[in-house]
Design a protein around this motif. Structure first.
Motif, PDB file in Angstrom:
ATOM      1  N   GLU A  13       0.867  -1.178   0.000  1.00 16.47           N
ATOM      2  CA  GLU A  13       0.000   0.000   0.000  1.00 16.47           C
ATOM      3  C   GLU A  13       0.906   1.231   0.000  1.00 16.47           C
ATOM      4  O   GLU A  13       1.764   1.361   0.887  1.00 16.47           O
ATOM      5  CB  GLU A  13      -0.899   0.014   1.234  1.00 16.47           C
ATOM      6  N   HIS A  54      -3.233   0.627  -3.845  1.00 22.16           N
ATOM      7  CA  HIS A  54      -3.056  -0.727  -3.340  1.00 22.16           C
ATOM      8  C   HIS A  54      -2.613  -1.639  -4.473  1.00 22.16           C
ATOM      9  O   HIS A  54      -3.230  -1.652  -5.542  1.00 22.16           O
ATOM     10  CB  HIS A  54      -4.373  -1.277  -2.769  1.00 22.16           C
ATOM     11  N   PRO A  57      -1.635  -8.873  -4.330  1.00 24.54           N
ATOM     12  CA  PRO A  57      -0.577  -9.704  -3.733  1.00 24.54           C
ATOM     13  C   PRO A  57       0.108 -10.530  -4.812  1.00 24.54           C
ATOM     14  O   PRO A  57      -0.546 -11.057  -5.713  1.00 24.54           O
ATOM     15  CB  PRO A  57      -1.347 -10.598  -2.752  1.00 24.54           C
ATOM     16  N   HIS A 130       2.699  -5.789   3.037  1.00 23.24           N
ATOM     17  CA  HIS A 130       1.966  -6.928   3.609  1.00 23.24           C
ATOM     18  C   HIS A 130       2.598  -8.227   3.136  1.00 23.24           C
ATOM     19  O   HIS A 130       2.812  -8.414   1.934  1.00 23.24           O
ATOM     20  CB  HIS A 130       0.505  -6.911   3.158  1.00 23.24           C
ATOM     21  N   ASP A 132       2.207 -12.533   3.606  1.00 18.26           N
ATOM     22  CA  ASP A 132       1.424 -13.645   4.144  1.00 18.26           C
ATOM     23  C   ASP A 132       2.083 -14.235   5.387  1.00 18.26           C
ATOM     24  O   ASP A 132       3.306 -14.355   5.452  1.00 18.26           O
ATOM     25  CB  ASP A 132       1.322 -14.766   3.115  1.00 18.26           C
ATOM     26  N   ARG A 136      -1.421 -18.867   7.458  1.00 16.46           N
ATOM     27  CA  ARG A 136      -2.399 -17.869   7.914  1.00 16.46           C
ATOM     28  C   ARG A 136      -2.663 -18.011   9.418  1.00 16.46           C
ATOM     29  O   ARG A 136      -3.785 -17.870   9.900  1.00 16.46           O
ATOM     30  CB  ARG A 136      -3.694 -17.969   7.113  1.00 16.46           C
ATOM     31  N   SER A 224      -2.158  -7.583  10.311  1.00 16.20           N
ATOM     32  CA  SER A 224      -3.114  -6.699   9.659  1.00 16.20           C
ATOM     33  C   SER A 224      -4.483  -6.807  10.313  1.00 16.20           C
ATOM     34  O   SER A 224      -4.897  -7.877  10.756  1.00 16.20           O
ATOM     35  CB  SER A 224      -3.223  -7.045   8.171  1.00 16.20           C
ATOM     36  N   HIS A 226      -7.226  -6.443   8.703  1.00 16.12           N
ATOM     37  CA  HIS A 226      -8.231  -6.894   7.746  1.00 16.12           C
ATOM     38  C   HIS A 226      -7.735  -7.945   6.756  1.00 16.12           C
ATOM     39  O   HIS A 226      -8.493  -8.388   5.897  1.00 16.12           O
ATOM     40  CB  HIS A 226      -8.791  -5.701   6.968  1.00 16.12           C
ATOM     41  N   LEU A 227      -6.470  -8.356   6.860  1.00 19.40           N
ATOM     42  CA  LEU A 227      -5.910  -9.350   5.960  1.00 19.40           C
ATOM     43  C   LEU A 227      -5.104 -10.370   6.770  1.00 19.40           C
ATOM     44  O   LEU A 227      -4.624 -10.054   7.860  1.00 19.40           O
ATOM     45  CB  LEU A 227      -4.990  -8.684   4.921  1.00 19.40           C
ATOM     46  N   PRO A 228      -4.910 -11.599   6.247  1.00 18.26           N
ATOM     47  CA  PRO A 228      -4.113 -12.609   6.964  1.00 18.26           C
ATOM     48  C   PRO A 228      -2.623 -12.410   6.731  1.00 18.26           C
ATOM     49  O   PRO A 228      -1.907 -13.282   6.258  1.00 18.26           O
ATOM     50  CB  PRO A 228      -4.605 -13.928   6.352  1.00 18.26           C
ATOM     51  N   THR A 229      -2.142 -11.208   7.077  1.00 17.09           N
ATOM     52  CA  THR A 229      -0.761 -10.831   6.777  1.00 17.09           C
ATOM     53  C   THR A 229      -0.105 -10.185   7.980  1.00 17.09           C
ATOM     54  O   THR A 229      -0.762  -9.732   8.910  1.00 17.09           O
ATOM     55  CB  THR A 229      -0.706  -9.821   5.605  1.00 17.09           C
ATOM     56  N   GLU A 231       2.122  -6.816   8.609  1.00 13.12           N
ATOM     57  CA  GLU A 231       2.179  -5.533   7.906  1.00 13.12           C
ATOM     58  C   GLU A 231       3.320  -4.677   8.453  1.00 13.12           C
ATOM     59  O   GLU A 231       3.339  -4.334   9.635  1.00 13.12           O
ATOM     60  CB  GLU A 231       0.847  -4.803   8.072  1.00 13.12           C
TER      61      GLU A 231
END
Length: 365
Positions: A13, A54, A57, A130, A132, A136, A224, A226-229, A231
């Motif tokens: 981002e 953005h 990925p 971000h 992974d 996860r 994150s 809102h994401l499975p990352t 950050e």
């Protein structure tokens, strides 16, 4: 692109300043510009003088570079049709707080009401990477934060691009990071043993009214919201796509290494010392010593960066990233950080308008 068998996806981002082409001054035009841009790739920020883009990925760094270049090209082309320039840097020398306009976004309006001057002076831009989390696994994401933290000041030094603030040379390579540290949750992450422990802390901060929601956890690295990352959030925005790709490649390799070693004995670094190391990186960028995570003592910045690169070499080679990342590292160390380049333009007799023009040219690529 599908995930390869041995790699973690990485996305970026980027935040960009909007400036008037004729004057180089920050211009609150984000909402009008967003009406002309694809809605799935661009979004508003806390000030109408900036806009976020953005990437998707990617498994391959070359694909990430192409994505970032294309996204910038669309943004810059659209902005220039409106008489606007686009600048990727931590700060813009000709930014004035008096020109602030809050986007008509309820969350941003609430932030301005609660944080007042702190939100009103948010004329800064960063880049977030971000990566992974293996499997996860949110417990793994929370546990690995302590292992990532000592290396984060090196990423700040590599990205340092904000020596000027409101027409003055601050004496720092990344003054953005000092402005950012004023937020109540900014800075190095704490030590967590599970996702539940991390989530409980976030919930308590929300319950106290310190932050409005989990998205306002501004640790230098975080799971994150809102994401499975994981950050990376410590970096200044970078005018060169190559430098963004370098940060992404190094951070992905660091995440892989530390996640694989999470069960090994590790003594977390004290928060005070992490903040000290971050201050050194903000003060000098690549132009002075950094705190070596291996010794806790100052060392030449190039030496610390090369130690990080060398330590990550097996992971980079395994991912097929070594040639690119090592080349980008050598290039950046040779030319120096963006803060030094800005000061060089100014020292040669260039106006601050010339500094902004140079940043816009670098951002255009």
């Amino acid at each position: 692109m599908a995930k390869s068998s041995n790699e973690l996806l990485v996305g970026v981002e980027e935040e960009f300043h909007l400036v008037a082409l004729d004057s180089g001054r920050l211009t609150p035009a984000a909402m009008a510009l967003l009406e002309l841009l694809p809605g799935d790739r661009y979004s508003a920020e806390l000030q109408e003088t900036s806009i976020e883009a953005h990437s998707a990925p990617w498994a391959e760094l070359g694909d990430l570079a192409d994505d970032l270049t294309a996204t910038r090209r669309t943004l810059i082309g659209t902005a220039e049709e409106q008489g606007l320039g686009v600048v990727a840097s931590g700060t813009v020398p000709l930014g004035e707080v008096s020109g602030c306009v809050v986007p008509p976004v309820p969350r941003f309006r609430r932030m301005h009401d609660l944080y007042r001057t702190l939100a009103g002076e948010q004329l800064i831009c960063s880049v977030q990477v971000h990566v992974d989390v293996p499997g996860r696994d949110r417990d793994l994401a929370a546990r690995v934060l302590r292992r990532l933290a000592p290396w984060l000041p090196v990423f700040l030094a590599l990205s340092a691009s904000s020596p000027f603030w409101r027409r003055s040379d601050t004496g720092y390579a990344s003054y953005r990071s000092l402005l950012w540290q004023r937020w109540p949750t900014a800075g190095p992450p704490g030590s967590f043993d599970s996702a539940a422990e991390y989530d409980a802390l976030v919930a308590e901060l929300v319950a106290q009214g310190t932050i409005l929601d989990p998205g306002m956890v501004y640790f230098d690295v975080r799971p994150s919201s809102h994401l499975p990352t994981l950050e990376l959030r410590v970096c200044d925005a970078c005018p060169r796509v190559d430098d963004v790709v370098l940060l992404a490649g190094l951070f992905r390799a660091l995440v892989r290494r530390e996640c694989a070693a999470v069960e090994e004995e590790f003594r977390p670094v004290r928060a005070e010392l992490l903040r000290s190391a971050t201050w050194h990186a903000a003060r000098s960028g690549l132009g002075g010593p950094l705190i070596d995570p291996a010794t806790g003592r100052p060392a030449p910045s190039g030496e610390v960066v090369r130690d990080l690169l060398t330590g990550l070499r097996p992971l980079l080679e395994d991912a097929g990233d070594w040639d690119l990342v090592s080349s980008l590292t050598a290039d950046l160390l040779e030319r120096g950080d963006c803060a030094a380049r800005q000061r060089a333009v100014h020292a040669r007799g260039g106006s601050l308008r010339a500094v902004v023009a140079g940043l816009a040219t670098e951002t255009r690529g």
